[in-house]
Design a protein around this motif. Structure first.
Motif, PDB file in Angstrom:
ATOM      1  N   VAL A 223       0.821  -1.209   0.000  1.00  0.00           N
ATOM      2  CA  VAL A 223       0.000   0.000   0.000  1.00  0.00           C
ATOM      3  C   VAL A 223       0.857   1.262   0.000  1.00  0.00           C
ATOM      4  CG1 VAL A 223      -2.025  -1.044   1.063  1.00  0.00           C
ATOM      5  CG2 VAL A 223      -0.225  -0.117   2.530  1.00  0.00           C
ATOM      6  N   SER A 224       2.163   1.122  -0.191  1.00  0.00           N
ATOM      7  CA  SER A 224       3.012   2.296  -0.289  1.00  0.00           C
ATOM      8  C   SER A 224       3.012   2.803  -1.726  1.00  0.00           C
ATOM      9  CB  SER A 224       4.428   1.969   0.185  1.00  0.00           C
ATOM     10  OG  SER A 224       5.212   3.149   0.283  1.00  0.00           O
ATOM     11  N   CYS A 225       3.836   3.817  -1.986  1.00  0.00           N
ATOM     12  CA  CYS A 225       3.976   4.359  -3.334  1.00  0.00           C
ATOM     13  C   CYS A 225       5.370   4.964  -3.439  1.00  0.00           C
ATOM     14  CB  CYS A 225       2.896   5.402  -3.628  1.00  0.00           C
ATOM     15  SG  CYS A 225       2.974   6.877  -2.583  1.00  0.00           S
ATOM     16  N   ALA A 226       5.748   5.396  -4.630  1.00  0.00           N
ATOM     17  CA  ALA A 226       7.107   5.890  -4.845  1.00  0.00           C
ATOM     18  C   ALA A 226       7.421   7.088  -3.958  1.00  0.00           C
ATOM     19  CB  ALA A 226       7.286   6.260  -6.320  1.00  0.00           C
ATOM     20  N   GLU A 227       6.445   7.979  -3.783  1.00  0.00           N
ATOM     21  CA  GLU A 227       6.695   9.174  -2.980  1.00  0.00           C
ATOM     22  C   GLU A 227       6.928   8.819  -1.511  1.00  0.00           C
ATOM     23  OE1 GLU A 227       4.272  10.421  -6.554  1.00  0.00           O
ATOM     24  OE2 GLU A 227       4.232   8.767  -5.115  1.00  0.00           O
ATOM     25  N   LEU A 228       6.115   7.918  -0.976  1.00  0.00           N
ATOM     26  CA  LEU A 228       6.290   7.514   0.419  1.00  0.00           C
ATOM     27  C   LEU A 228       7.617   6.780   0.614  1.00  0.00           C
ATOM     28  CD1 LEU A 228       2.655   6.293   1.139  1.00  0.00           C
ATOM     29  CD2 LEU A 228       3.763   8.265   2.193  1.00  0.00           C
ATOM     30  N   ASP A 229       7.966   5.910  -0.319  1.00  0.00           N
ATOM     31  CA  ASP A 229       9.236   5.194  -0.214  1.00  0.00           C
ATOM     32  C   ASP A 229      10.414   6.166  -0.266  1.00  0.00           C
ATOM     33  OD1 ASP A 229       7.817   2.826  -0.111  1.00  0.00           O
ATOM     34  OD2 ASP A 229       8.147   2.332  -2.224  1.00  0.00           O
ATOM     35  N   LEU A 230      10.307   7.196  -1.089  1.00  0.00           N
ATOM     36  CA  LEU A 230      11.388   8.176  -1.183  1.00  0.00           C
ATOM     37  C   LEU A 230      11.552   8.930   0.131  1.00  0.00           C
ATOM     38  CD1 LEU A 230      13.516   9.512  -3.025  1.00  0.00           C
ATOM     39  CD2 LEU A 230      11.775  11.226  -3.610  1.00  0.00           C
ATOM     40  N   VAL A 231      10.448   9.294   0.759  1.00  0.00           N
ATOM     41  CA  VAL A 231      10.531   9.972   2.067  1.00  0.00           C
ATOM     42  C   VAL A 231      11.276   9.097   3.063  1.00  0.00           C
ATOM     43  CG1 VAL A 231       9.212  10.807   4.054  1.00  0.00           C
ATOM     44  CG2 VAL A 231       8.456  11.367   1.737  1.00  0.00           C
ATOM     45  N   VAL A 232      10.872   7.842   3.162  1.00  0.00           N
ATOM     46  CA  VAL A 232      11.471   6.942   4.154  1.00  0.00           C
ATOM     47  C   VAL A 232      12.948   6.726   3.866  1.00  0.00           C
ATOM     48  CG1 VAL A 232      11.444   4.571   5.038  1.00  0.00           C
ATOM     49  CG2 VAL A 232       9.290   5.811   4.705  1.00  0.00           C
TER      50      VAL A 232
END
Length: 384
Positions: free
Chosen positions: A310-319
């Motif tokens: 349920v993640s996405c590229a933007e959330l993964d980049l933040v983390v």
């Protein structure tokens, strides 16, 4: 300001003003509709409602955030699932749920104003529902306790709006205490208020709103819920909450042997491990060791990204960027498919982390995220 806006809109003085907060979920994602454990806390950001009763069977709704500026008028007798769309479905659903539960509630004029970001995974819809329910409960002297009030708001979102959410968001908005995180057992609704003072430990929790919008009523959220229910049924338990962590490997082998697909097995693994993470985070906070929470946040993100998907590229980049910049831990928060991430960091490194995340978004050509420090605020209350 909201009382003045009410008077400009409706032409008379409201009877009172209420506020309900958005929330950040520290840990415990997608566990609430699996009878599991969650640990949200309330944000200082709130939805405020100024309200007056009506005796003519009408519900009139107005929001300062509605670009049309229109007042929506609905007849109480016509309220039914599927008949109201857009943001007004949430307060209309609350009034419908109250009346369906046998409460004697008449009409109302309501003006809303909100500082809770919408579509950011911070429960703007729950804040809207809870502030409406609390105002109507007070004005119509229903005497609703906070737990039942949250349940009615959940029914409004599930059955009237059509979003298959769990009970966490509404309970957090209704029940959280300032300076605390709420440990909630979503099966029996028992609660523990756990002190959550990161500043005293020299830490901050950043919320990073990616500005990627999502909607829980989209099919992907419902697919995850149905997959969890299928996993529980295949294992012969009422809910995935009933699978102990130390029996997870055996449960996964049983599912594979029985022909249950990999997708459902991944969902089961996330829920069982996430429940354990909630328990571990609660123990660390109660022991006064908030720094040790960081790796559990990061572990939870990996599970949401790889198992629950349920993640996405933007959330993964933040983390990834936050961890590279020295954060203690980070994860997406909320239902997913966009929204926000949280980052646990030392006070001294928060500027560096924020700058790194913003620069990473710029490099990708994405709009800059909104970053702010989250401090645990109060739950829903009357303010005027």
């Amino acid at each position: 300001m909201t009382a003045e806006a009410f008077q400009r809109t409706f032409g008379f003085t409201p009877e009172g003003e209420w506020a309900a907060p958005g929330r950040v979920n520290l840990i415990g994602e997608h566990t609430d509709y699996n009878d599991g454990f969650v640990m949200p806390f309330a944000l200082p950001h709130t939805t405020r409602a100024t309200v007056a009763r009506r005796d003519d069977g009408l519900l009139r709704l107005h929001s300062s955030d509605d670009p049309t500026g229109a007042v929506t008028a609905l007849r109480l007798a016509d309220l039914a699932p599927g008949r109201v769309t857009g943001w007004t479905a949430y307060p209309a659903g609350v009034l419908w749920a109250l009346r369906e539960a046998g409460h004697h509630v008449g009409g109302a004029d309501i003006h809303y104003d909100s500082t809770v970001p919408t579509g950011a995974g911070l429960s703007s819809s729950a804040a809207l529902e809870v502030v409406t329910a609390l105002a109507l409960s007070d004005l119509y002297e229903l005497g609703l306790e906070r737990g039942p009030l949250a349940r009615l708001c959940q029914r409004a979102e599930n059955d009237f709006v059509g979003a298959p959410t769990g009970i966490m968001d509404q309970t957090a908005s209704a029940c959280c205490a300032e300076g605390h995180a709420l440990h909630l057992d979503t099966r029996d609704l028992t609660q523990r208020q756990i002190p959550f003072d990161l500043a005293a430990a020299g830490l901050r929790l950043l919320v990073v709103d990616t500005r990627v919008k999502h909607a829980h009523s989209d099919g992907a959220y419902g697919d995850r819920r149905r997959g969890c229910e299928a996993g529980a049924a295949a294992l012969g338990v009422p809910a995935l909450r009933d699978i102990p962590y130390d029996e997870l490997d055996a449960a996964l082998r049983r599912l594979e042997a029985g022909g249950t697909g990999e997708e459902v097995r991944r969902l089961v693994r996330h829920i069982v491990t996430e429940n354990r993470r909630v328990t571990r985070v609660a123990a660390l906070l109660e022991a006064g060791d908030p720094r040790a929470v960081g790796p559990l946040l990061t572990e939870g993100h990996a599970s949401l990204r790889d198992d629950f998907r349920v993640s996405c590229a933007e959330l993964d980049l933040v983390v990834d960027t936050a961890l590279d910049a020295g954060a203690l831990g980070a994860r997406m928060t909320g239902g997913g498919f966009g929204g926000s991430a949280i980052v646990l960091a030392e006070n001294a490194s928060t500027d560096k982390v924020t700058e790194a995340i913003t620069a990473a978004f710029t490099t990708k050509g994405w709009a800059a995220p909104r970053v702010f420090t989250a401090t645990p605020g109060a739950g829903a209350r009357r303010i005027g």
